[in-house]
Every structure is written in C-alpha cells, then in structure tokens.
Motif scaffolding. Structure first.
Motif, mmCIF file in Angstrom:
data_model
loop_
_atom_site.group_PDB
_atom_site.id
_atom_site.type_symbol
_atom_site.label_atom_id
_atom_site.label_comp_id
_atom_site.label_asym_id
_atom_site.label_seq_id
_atom_site.Cartn_x
_atom_site.Cartn_y
_atom_site.Cartn_z
ATOM 1 N N LEU A 112 0.820 -1.298 0.126
ATOM 2 C CA LEU A 112 0.214 0.083 -0.108
ATOM 3 C C LEU A 112 0.976 1.333 0.060
ATOM 4 C CD1 LEU A 112 -2.654 1.136 0.127
ATOM 5 C CD2 LEU A 112 -2.760 1.007 2.642
ATOM 6 N N SER A 113 1.863 1.239 1.068
ATOM 7 C CA SER A 113 2.828 2.406 0.836
ATOM 8 C C SER A 113 3.290 2.772 -0.544
ATOM 9 C CB SER A 113 3.783 1.913 2.111
ATOM 10 O OG SER A 113 4.865 3.027 2.054
ATOM 11 N N ARG A 114 3.977 1.650 -1.217
ATOM 12 C CA ARG A 114 4.445 2.075 -2.618
ATOM 13 C C ARG A 114 3.480 2.765 -3.435
ATOM 14 N NH1 ARG A 114 7.523 -3.175 -5.107
ATOM 15 N NH2 ARG A 114 7.797 -1.370 -6.836
ATOM 16 N N GLY A 115 2.137 2.221 -3.387
ATOM 17 C CA GLY A 115 1.116 2.974 -4.123
ATOM 18 C C GLY A 115 0.851 4.402 -3.663
ATOM 19 N N LEU A 116 0.597 4.642 -2.311
ATOM 20 C CA LEU A 116 0.342 5.870 -1.919
ATOM 21 C C LEU A 116 1.324 6.905 -2.120
ATOM 22 C CD1 LEU A 116 -0.996 4.787 1.460
ATOM 23 C CD2 LEU A 116 -2.447 5.108 -0.500
ATOM 24 N N ARG A 117 2.408 6.639 -2.590
ATOM 25 C CA ARG A 117 3.455 7.570 -2.875
ATOM 26 C C ARG A 117 3.300 8.182 -4.118
ATOM 27 N NH1 ARG A 117 7.897 7.360 0.668
ATOM 28 N NH2 ARG A 117 7.731 5.600 2.147
ATOM 29 N N ASN A 118 2.455 7.695 -4.929
ATOM 30 C CA ASN A 118 2.108 8.154 -6.233
ATOM 31 C C ASN A 118 0.829 9.291 -6.307
ATOM 32 O OD1 ASN A 118 3.766 6.538 -8.470
ATOM 33 N ND2 ASN A 118 2.701 5.257 -7.009
ATOM 34 N N LEU A 119 0.262 9.370 -5.114
ATOM 35 C CA LEU A 119 -0.739 10.237 -4.801
ATOM 36 C C LEU A 119 -0.309 11.798 -4.919
ATOM 37 C CD1 LEU A 119 -2.751 8.718 -1.790
ATOM 38 C CD2 LEU A 119 -3.442 8.651 -4.476
ATOM 39 N N ASP A 120 -1.437 12.660 -5.545
ATOM 40 C CA ASP A 120 -1.140 13.999 -5.473
ATOM 41 C C ASP A 120 -1.824 14.791 -4.317
ATOM 42 O OD1 ASP A 120 0.003 14.496 -7.944
ATOM 43 O OD2 ASP A 120 -1.715 13.888 -8.826
ATOM 44 N N ALA A 121 -2.657 13.893 -3.804
ATOM 45 C CA ALA A 121 -3.567 14.206 -2.473
ATOM 46 C C ALA A 121 -4.368 13.146 -1.726
ATOM 47 C CB ALA A 121 -4.422 15.373 -2.952
ATOM 48 N N ILE A 122 -4.558 13.145 -0.494
ATOM 49 C CA ILE A 122 -5.140 12.181 0.053
ATOM 50 C C ILE A 122 -6.398 12.989 0.881
ATOM 51 C CG2 ILE A 122 -3.658 12.545 2.193
ATOM 52 C CD1 ILE A 122 -5.272 9.151 1.182
ATOM 53 N N MET A 123 -7.378 12.139 0.823
ATOM 54 C CA MET A 123 -8.552 12.682 1.399
ATOM 55 C C MET A 123 -9.632 11.579 2.208
ATOM 56 S SD MET A 123 -9.805 14.507 -1.962
ATOM 57 C CE MET A 123 -8.671 15.810 -2.991
ATOM 58 N N ALA A 124 -10.418 12.131 3.173
ATOM 59 C CA ALA A 124 -10.909 10.875 4.001
ATOM 60 C C ALA A 124 -12.382 11.811 4.358
ATOM 61 C CB ALA A 124 -10.240 10.720 5.260
ATOM 62 N N THR A 125 -13.424 10.870 4.784
ATOM 63 C CA THR A 125 -14.681 11.526 5.128
ATOM 64 C C THR A 125 -14.723 11.774 6.455
ATOM 65 O OG1 THR A 125 -15.411 9.351 5.661
ATOM 66 C CG2 THR A 125 -15.664 10.049 3.392
ATOM 67 N N ASN A 126 -13.660 11.522 7.161
ATOM 68 C CA ASN A 126 -13.850 11.728 8.657
ATOM 69 C C ASN A 126 -12.458 11.957 9.098
ATOM 70 O OD1 ASN A 126 -13.541 10.690 11.510
ATOM 71 N ND2 ASN A 126 -15.907 10.971 11.105
ATOM 72 N N ASP A 127 -12.146 13.076 10.032
ATOM 73 C CA ASP A 127 -11.019 13.482 10.431
ATOM 74 C C ASP A 127 -10.244 12.360 11.203
ATOM 75 O OD1 ASP A 127 -9.071 15.907 10.937
ATOM 76 O OD2 ASP A 127 -9.390 15.219 12.995
ATOM 77 N N ASN A 128 -10.648 11.656 11.998
ATOM 78 C CA ASN A 128 -9.937 10.552 12.680
ATOM 79 C C ASN A 128 -9.357 9.442 11.681
ATOM 80 O OD1 ASN A 128 -12.886 9.365 12.514
ATOM 81 N ND2 ASN A 128 -11.726 7.375 13.437
#
Length: 363
Positions: free
Chosen positions: A113-129
């Motif tokens: 998962l970490s290898r893939g996430l390094r390609n992101l331009d931004a990370i988002m979530a529906t909840n702060d936690n």
C-alpha cells in the motif's frame, strides 16, 4: 479549470454510483472504472485475480479521458500497481480513505500500500480520525495536500419529501410487521459488521423482545458472508418457531432507501470500525434511533447522546431494546431532533459538500 473525474473502485458501491449521479446532475463529468471482473472477489489477493485486474486496467484505462482527476475509492495492496498506472494516465490522482480501508486493513501488506500511496497528489477522507490515522501510519502523506471530503447523502433529500409517511406506514409498504419495532442488524454483509454475533445473541433473547422484528441487510458485501447469514437467519427462525428475523437482500434506490430509514426504529451498529456511515446518519435524520458499539468514534457526531447511544456488550443491546429503554431513547431523540437534523444537513447534504468536491477534482 478542468472539472472531470474518473472514480476508480467497485462499481457496485453505493457511494460511487450515487456520488457520480449527484455530481453529474450538478454539471461535473464523472466516469467510473472498475478493475474487478467479479461483483465481489472473495479472494482479492489471489495472484491470478491480481493479474486479471492488472490486465483489465492496462486494457481499459487508455480509453478514459486523461484530462481528468482519478479518484481512487479503494485503498488495498492493489494500489502498489494501480496508482502508478493512474499517475501515468491522469493529470491528478487522489485517494479517498474509507474508514474500513484504514482502520481495518491488514497491516502485513502495508509495504505494498505504501508503494502505491507515494504516487498520490492528495489524500482525502470522510472523517478526521480516518485522515489522521492514514497520515500517522504513512507519514510521507503529510507532505501531500490532506483534505476532508464528505459524501453527500441524497437520501436526506428523499426523506424531506416523506414527512407524512409514518414509520408504521413505511414498514407496511416494505412488507414488515407494521406494529413491531423494526431493528436493523448492521447495514451490509461484511465480516467487520459482526451481524452473525447479533443474530445469535438476539435469537437467544427474542422471546423477551416480542415487540421487535429484526432485519439483516445483505444488499451488498461478501457473497460468502451473505450465504452464512441466510443460514443463521433460517436457523434462528426455525428454533423460535416464527419469522422473527428477515433477510433484506433487495438493493434499494434512493427513494426506497429513504422509506427503509423511516421504517427502521433502531439500527444496531456492531461494526469493529466505522467513520460515521451514511446509513447511520440517514437513520438519525429520519428521526429514528441508533445503538452503536462504544468503540466507534461517534462522540463528536450529530445526535450523539440523544439519537445515538452506545453499548459495551450484547447484554447491553438486549437491555437497550426493552420497551421502557426505547421509550426513553425516543424521548431524548425527539428533544434534540431539530438540532440534530440541521447539523446533519450542514455536513452531509450534497448542497453542503459540493464545493469541496469541485476543489478536490479541479486540476
């Protein structure tokens, strides 16, 4: 500004399809790419299935408009190969972290998962936690734009046109006993929902809860778990000598979902993790009640302490379903209803969240 997006994930997802429809109605262009060939892959990390998904992505992604923002709706080890492919094809790539993807993930596969996430331009979530958990577990994400991005809930709008439909009338229309309290055991057939535990516990005490009828929603989730729940419900009804439990397998559109929320007196959320699901919000918005496991992060959510109350074990659940406890719960929910409803509309209606989606999609 470019306002076009490609949602990447399971096309059976209610969040994906309903969000696509709502954004399209408001002038955005949204396509869906589903790398899965099967509706629900019960062995998602089986190597032949991974190869199958990879080949499908390599074949179909070039047919989609590259002048788009790719929005990944599934954070799994597939990200190791999928996110680099998305990065090469689209102008912007973001991921939306669902609570289950972060809080219930198999950490032994974090290196993928970490290898893939390094390609992101931004990370988002529906909840702060959930967003904080993602950044804590993958610190390099803190260097990227991080944003809360809530889904609008079209069921809220549908509920607004059902004010004259009583819970009794809604239950009757849906084929449930109209005079019994309808108690929903979770909201999908996934392992983390622990619906089987609820069925077993409530079947043992069903004779003490004759004022309740139990519904087990399995409209989506694991096919293996669906079949297991069907067997448990059949066995429970057989042992009780009456149809006290009903399986709900029919997929509901927005209007039918609104009717179901009005019909549901109580939703029991026994999930091992949850970032304040849309179903929970819809039940509360409909004026009904939620019993949530005390481990769930609901204390700052609209309706907590009034419409939403917690329990620590299954004995507490049974006690909370007594007629006197339900009357007290309803009284608290009614007193706070207008404030709770207003707070939910401010955070979870499409009118409230649309501009955030525009910003997330704009290149």
């Amino acid at each position: 500004m470019m306002r076009r997006a490609v949602f990447v994930g399971n096309s059976e997802s209610v969040f994906m399809s309903r969000s696509r429809d709502a954004l399209s109605e408001r002038g955005l262009i949204v396509d869906i790419f589903d790398p899965y060939d099967l509706r629900y892959d019960t062995r998602p990390f089986c190597l032949p299935r991974v190869v199958q998904r990879f080949l499908k992505a390599r074949r179909e992604l070039p047919t989609l408009c590259g002048d788009s923002t790719a929005m990944l709706h599934m954070l799994s080890p597939d990200a190791a190969w999928l996110l680099p492919m998305l990065k090469k094809r689209f102008r912007k790539v973001v991921a939306i972290a669902y609570g289950s993807d972060i809080l219930r993930r198999d950490r032994s596969r974090d290196w993928l998962l970490s290898r893939g996430l390094r390609n992101l331009d931004a990370i988002m979530a529906t909840n702060d936690n959930v967003l904080q958990a993602a950044v804590t577990d993958f610190p390099f994400l803190a260097e990227k734009p991080c944003q809360l991005l809530r889904f609008g809930l079209p069921v809220l709008d549908a509920l607004d046109v059902l004010p004259a439909c009583s819970p009794e009338a809604a239950r009757s229309q849906l084929g449930f006993p109209s005079r019994a309290n309808l108690v929903s055991l979770g909201y999908n057939a996934s392992e983390g929902q622990r619906q089987s535990e609820l069925i077993d516990a409530l079947a043992l005490r069903a004779n003490d809860l004759t004022h309740c009828h139990f519904v087990v929603p399995i409209q989506y989730g694991s096919s293996k778990i669906m079949e297991s729940l069907r067997r448990r419900v059949s066995e429970a009804n057989s042992s009780l000598g009456s149809e006290r439990f009903t399986i709900l397998s029919e997929f509901h559109d927005v209007k039918m979902s609104a009717l179901m929320r009005r019909a549901t007196d109580v939703l029991i959320n026994h999930s091992v993790s949850d970032a304040f699901s849309g179903t929970v919000q819809e039940v509360v918005y409909a004026g009904n009640l939620v019993l949530a496991h005390s481990d769930l992060p609901y204390r700052s959510m609209p309706g907590f302490g009034s419409s939403i109350k917690t329990y620590t074990n299954l004995d507490d659940v049974v006690n909370s379903l007594s007629e006197s406890a339900l009357d007290s719960h309803r009284s608290d929910a009614t007193l706070a209803y207008n404030l709770t409803r207003e707070a939910l509309r401010e955070t979870s209606s499409w009118d409230a969240v649309f501009n955030d989606w525009v910003k997330a999609i704009e290149v």
